[in-house]
Write an enzyme that holds these catalytic residues in place. Structure first.
Site, PDB file in Angstrom:
ATOM      1  N   PHE A   1      24.858  53.198  67.867  1.00  0.00           N
ATOM      2  CA  PHE A   1      25.812  52.776  68.730  1.00  0.00           C
ATOM      3  C   PHE A   1      25.349  51.265  69.115  1.00  0.00           C
ATOM      4  O   PHE A   1      25.599  50.945  70.138  1.00  0.00           O
ATOM      5  CB  PHE A   1      25.685  53.680  70.050  1.00  0.00           C
ATOM      6  N   CYS A   2      25.394  50.547  68.090  1.00  0.00           N
ATOM      7  CA  CYS A   2      25.082  49.045  68.575  1.00  0.00           C
ATOM      8  C   CYS A   2      23.740  48.970  69.544  1.00  0.00           C
ATOM      9  O   CYS A   2      23.734  48.092  70.161  1.00  0.00           O
ATOM     10  CB  CYS A   2      26.292  48.325  68.989  1.00  0.00           C
ATOM     11  N   ASN A   3      22.917  49.969  69.425  1.00  0.00           N
ATOM     12  CA  ASN A   3      21.922  49.538  70.068  1.00  0.00           C
ATOM     13  C   ASN A   3      20.435  49.661  69.333  1.00  0.00           C
ATOM     14  O   ASN A   3      19.706  50.856  69.518  1.00  0.00           O
ATOM     15  CB  ASN A   3      21.840  50.611  71.390  1.00  0.00           C
TER      16      ASN A   3
END
Ligand SMILES: *Cc1c(COP(=O)(O)O)cnc(C)c1O
Length: 809
Positions: free
Chosen positions: A412-414
């Protein structure tokens, strides 16, 4: 049994879900990725656009006023006004953050003493981590703090009392960026601590890195995830810069966000270099001279803002204010509603156990749903098997799609939070990358360890039924227990900011399943058994039914006419079985003598089309085929008659049949240095080989009594081009070379089956099997092997069924 709480009553909830009837039986659980827009919003928007004349706000005063009205609305939504904050429209949270980093004044000009640093929380969204590149370019020190360092600093700074307002004379300006809510797992970071940060509570962290602590602190708060489902009150918490995207709140419009700037900190954005249309008071084209506009937003909104989208935000606010029952602040209602949904899911999963008592869910949370100020409506986890091994997220994803549940998986782009929870070291991550794992791919497990997770996130339109659907899907496919639905009770949130403490639920009614272990796959160095080619299948139209000749010609792209046609939608996007399972019931029949293909569909008269598109003057076109590896495919439109026939058969308007043009050649991705392999529209490789013995082996292991397919039907689900028969199962994954009647094929890799195998190829009906059993038996969705044609020793290029097959390991 726990009492979990329902915030919005049934009547109001019905009203809300009516706005999303387009979902049908699809269950959308990715609100953190994007909210969904309600239907009445679009009606209002259409009406507005049809009845108003909006012009460029640079030239039209009325339009400009409408835009400014929206600035007011936004500030009002966050409980502040233009005397405290300014609104700069941007393309989204990401651009908002970039703008700040490009313009932030790290040097303190008044005393010219020094330069502050750029400090970020490691658990930020990638869009915030990437800011360090701008900081580096601007010669600013870059530092990062962990979640614990940040939270500890806030606690230990309790005693510090100096008032930052009075001391603006430090040597430099330091910018700290952190999210109000983690997009990874919904953890809410403290946002009532802005003064503490300003007072230098992070200085101890800076000292650790031998950094100058004599600086003024400024805070950029990434609220992109937070404001979608929580109330942000800027009269209480007052960060200097605030970044957001509107689609995360309203679902529409995309491409629009805002940067809110505290007016008293606006002077810190003094280093903006570029100027675009509308941002200058004077500019000389022949001399290096320009003066930027004084009003902050006029200075920062380069070019023409998406003014229509901005104006339409009015309806976005109106619609949700109308939709959400208003006994409280509507964002509080949404916040509690989504929190309780997530808490409900969390508690049901927390108590999921396998028959042997081992726990089924590994959570990646930073709070336990006891405090709404620490947790938003997101649950992030992975599923484990009875023996403690993990189920890969990609595999879960395929299952979820089969159940019509839309859930986000991966990191999740994290990267920061993902790494922290999955306990992956930098070294391990680099090794994973070297071995081919990239962000967003399907390599979900490496040496049994997960590389990502499953994230369920709720919006105001989600219901407890959605929670139950996820739990039912998990218990149905991965954990053999019957879920016990918790009792839910309507509660009011007025003056009730503490959660009722209920006992947690217990699961009972466990179905006993006898687990069958996979025998280890034996190795064969010599081929000591007979293999025959049983079946040749070609799929002339991508995703449609098979044509099974006794013998067929091998061309340079695979079997001749295999996947040379495809059906596209009105918008040019290729239609697949994933979207319409009945495609497999379109049965093509190729007649070489008559040089035509006949399409058959139950209940319709057949239609005939020529094989050679040039013979019938089809229109040539080129279209982008993103489904097939993002490339441009040249093709011919096969005309109105067949287009109408297909549209009628599948019940979707405006479909077109496209034939790939012969001069266009797709090349298999990867291995670019190797000899390139040409492909038709098949996704991965020229040929898929399926061993019927393995299918039989699998079929024997399917214990679901409702799955009644015979062996040929199960085999058909795999949509292989070459079906072989032999006495041994599971051996094909060891092969390197396959020779059929003198034709040599190289084994490329194993096919990772998508959920398509769950479509009964005769009826188009979806079933859970055989994917569930494949997942259970193999631990990964691999079935069948991909082949590419190397060459042949015989004089013709024709393969025949009943031929002998020789394999090399
Ligand atoms: C979505 C998100 C972003 C990025 O937003 P864009 O709309 O892609 O610019 C940044 N931070 C968080 C916490 C997010 O959830």
């Amino acid at each position: 049994m726990s009492i979990l709480s329902q915030i919005i009553d049934d009547a109001n909830m019905k009203n809300i879900t009516k706005e999303f009837s387009r979902l049908g039986d699809k269950c959308y659980l990715d609100n953190a990725g994007a909210a969904l827009y309600p239907e009445s919003l679009l009606r209002k928007i259409n009406e507005d656009l049809l009845n108003s004349v909006y012009m460029n706000p640079h030239s039209d005063k009325y339009t400009k006023d409408c835009v400014d009205q929206i600035r007011y609305l936004i500030l009002n939504h966050f409980n502040t006004d233009s005397s405290n904050y300014s609104v700069i429209f941007t393309s989204g949270a990401t651009q908002s953050m970039k703008l700040v980093l490009e313009a932030f004044q790290f040097h303190n000009e008044t005393n010219n003493k020094g330069c502050g640093s750029f400090v970020y929380l490691r658990d930020n969204h990638t869009s915030a981590i990437g800011l360090r590149e701008i900081a580096k370019m601007r010669d600013v020190d870059v530092l990062h703090v962990s979640k614990d360092e940040f939270l500890d600093s806030l606690i230990t700074s309790e005693q510090m009392e100096n008032n930052w307002e009075e001391q603006q004379n430090h040597s430099g300006n330091t910018l700290f960026v952190y999210p109000a809510q983690s997009n990874f797992n919904g953890f809410k970071y403290p946002i009532n601590c802005i003064d503490k940060i300003k007072n230098g509570c992070l200085n101890t962290q800076m000292k650790k890195h031998l950094c100058d602590v004599d600086c003024n602190w400024y805070i950029m708060l990434d609220v992109a995830s937070y404001v979608g489902t929580s109330k942000l009150d800027l009269s209480v918490t007052r960060p200097d810069f605030i970044c957001m995207s509107f689609y995360k709140i309203f679902g529409y419009p995309t491409g629009l966000g805002a940067l809110l700037v505290k007016n008293s900190s606006a002077n810190l954005l003094s280093q903006k270099k570029y100027f675009g249309g509308g941002t200058v008071d004077i500019v000389l084209s022949t001399e290096d001279f320009h003066i930027k506009r004084q009003t902050l937003h006029e200075r920062f909104e380069d070019g023409t803002i998406p003014f229509l989208s901005v104006i339409l935000l009015k309806h976005c606010f109106d619609t949700i204010y109308n939709l959400i029952p208003k006994s409280n602040n509507i964002m509080d209602v949404i916040s509690y509603h989504t929190f309780y949904l997530a808490k409900d899911l969390y508690e049901q999963l927390l108590h999921l156990k396998h028959v042997n008592g081992s726990k089924a869910i590994m959570f990646y949370m930073d709070s336990d749903f006891t405090d709404i100020h620490k947790q938003g409506g997101i649950v992030t986890f992975n599923i484990m098997r009875e023996d403690g091994s993990y189920i890969g997220y990609a595999e879960f994803q395929h299952m979820a799609e089969l159940f019509n549940i839309h859930i986000r998986t991966g990191c999740f782009c994290n990267a920061g939070t993902c790494q922290r929870h999955l306990k992956l070291s930098n070294k391990e991550l680099k090794e994973l990358y070297k071995s081919g794992h990239k962000c967003g791919d399907e390599i979900d497990l490496v040496k049994g360890q997960p590389t990502g997770a499953i994230r369920v996130s709720f919006g105001y339109y989600n219901t407890f039924e959605d929670v139950d659907k996820v739990v039912a899907m998990i218990t149905n496919c991965f954990v053999k227990t019957k879920p016990v639905t918790p009792k839910r009770q309507l509660i009011s949130i007025e003056g009730n900011l503490k959660l009722p403490t209920g006992k947690l639920l217990k699961t009972s009614n466990i179905n006993i399943m006898i687990d069958k272990t996979v025998d280890s796959v034996p190795r064969y160095d010599e081929q000591e058994f007979e293999i025959t080619l049983m079946e040749i299948a070609i799929f002339p139209i991508k995703s449609c039914g098979a044509f099974k000749p006794q013998s067929w010609k091998v061309g340079h792209k695979g079997f001749e006419y295999d996947r040379e046609w495809m059906i596209i939608r009105e918008n040019g996007v290729c239609l697949t079985q994933k979207q319409n399972t009945y495609m497999c019931m379109i049965l093509p029949d190729i007649n070489l003598e008559e040089k035509c293909m006949v399409l058959n569909f139950k209940g319709m008269t057949s239609i005939k089309i020529p094989l050679d598109p040039l013979a019938s003057k089809y229109t040539e076109l080129s279209l982008c085929q993103s489904k097939v590896c993002t490339d441009i495919v040249k093709g011919y439109d096969c005309g109105d008659d067949v287009a109408n026939w297909i549209s009628e058969a599948l019940g979707i308007s405006f479909l077109r049949l496209i034939k790939q043009s012969d001069d266009h050649e797709r090349v298999r991705k990867k291995n670019l240095d190797e000899k390139q392999t040409l492909l038709s529209l098949s996704n991965q490789a020229q040929f898929l080989l399926i061993n019927r013995a393995t299918v039989k082996w699998l079929q024997d292991r399917i214990s679901d009594p409702s799955f009644v397919d015979d062996l040929p039907s199960v085999t058909d689900r795999f949509r292989g081009n070459l079906v072989i028969d032999m006495k041994k199962e599971l051996v094909e994954s060891e092969w390197k070379l396959v020779i059929i009647d003198g034709h040599e094929f190289k084994v490329e890799n194993q096919c990772s089956r998508c959920q398509m195998v769950c479509i009964d190829q005769k009826t188009g009906e979806k079933t859970v099997e055989p994917l569930r059993t494949i997942s259970k038996e193999f631990g990964a969705l691999k079935f069948g092997i991909y082949l590419s044609f190397i060459g042949h020793k015989s004089k013709n290029c024709v393969l025949r069924t009943k031929s002998q097959v020789v394999v090399k390991m």
